[in-house]
Design an enzyme around this catalytic site. Sequence first.
Site, PDB file in Angstrom:
ATOM      1  N   LYS A 163       0.829  -1.174   0.028  1.00  0.00           N
ATOM      2  CA  LYS A 163       0.107   0.020  -0.058  1.00  0.00           C
ATOM      3  C   LYS A 163       0.777   1.095   0.123  1.00  0.00           C
ATOM      4  CE  LYS A 163      -1.597   2.291   3.466  1.00  0.00           C
ATOM      5  NZ  LYS A 163      -1.949   3.053   4.568  1.00  0.00           N
ATOM      6  N   ASP A 182      -6.637   1.397   1.300  1.00  0.00           N
ATOM      7  CA  ASP A 182      -6.585   1.466   2.363  1.00  0.00           C
ATOM      8  C   ASP A 182      -7.882   1.077   3.031  1.00  0.00           C
ATOM      9  OD1 ASP A 182      -8.097   3.435   1.730  1.00  0.00           O
ATOM     10  OD2 ASP A 182      -7.455   4.941   2.995  1.00  0.00           O
TER      11      ASP A 182
END
Length: 257
Positions: A163, A182
């Site tokens: 991420k 997220d």
Amino acid sequence: MVTATKRIVKSAKPASLPREKARRIAASEPVSAKLRHGKTKNPLAPERVAAILDALKKTYPGVVCALHHTSAWELTVATILSAQCTDVRVNIVTPNLFKTFPTPKSFVVASLPAIEHEIRTVGFFRSKAKSIQGAARLVVNEFHNTVPQTMEELIQLPGVARKTANVVLGSWFGIADGVVVDTHVLRLSRRLELTTNTEPIKVERDLTKIIPKDRWINFSHELIHHGRQVCIARKPRCIDCSMETLCNSTDKTWGSH
């Protein structure tokens, strides 16, 4: 690719969408009536996905990363700090942090207590201080003081998983290697029936299959802003949502009909 002159002093925060504008965007989406209000058996129909992307683009034009930064290194540090912490809190901490430690090398030679002191109001600050110093050491010693520009190299940095790497690649270098997933992107992607998975890596894989690559970077930013401002987890503001007519969620706080 980014040049050394690129600077992002502060990220823009889109203003809350006026209710009337949200309704106009929702009403104008290029989607047939059968795709509205749960009347389609295929939530991944290309026409519906295109309408969702169109609504997000109209709702959040010019959207950028919410973390303030002026370099790839600052964005890397800010993203590490943002784990299980709000971007607002990170943006409060980083100005003085980067003033105190302006380069990766300055983090390397600093003591851990000194780094911890600067980020003490951020959750898990001790482990994050170790990760940031470890990442700085690798950037200095292995990557010649330059944040790498590939997923394979970025995830070698302590504290940097997929991420974080996607954030840095997309928001600074303009490289669409994947989709940032997220908590907001995961939650809204499921709510919009773009995925049924709950693991970020599987959600990302699903999204990259249905979203055009040239939309991967902005799509994440748009969903993140939408999740914070409109589609709030505890009480979604459906009346202010430009995608309300495309959403089949059963817990709406308001319906279009």
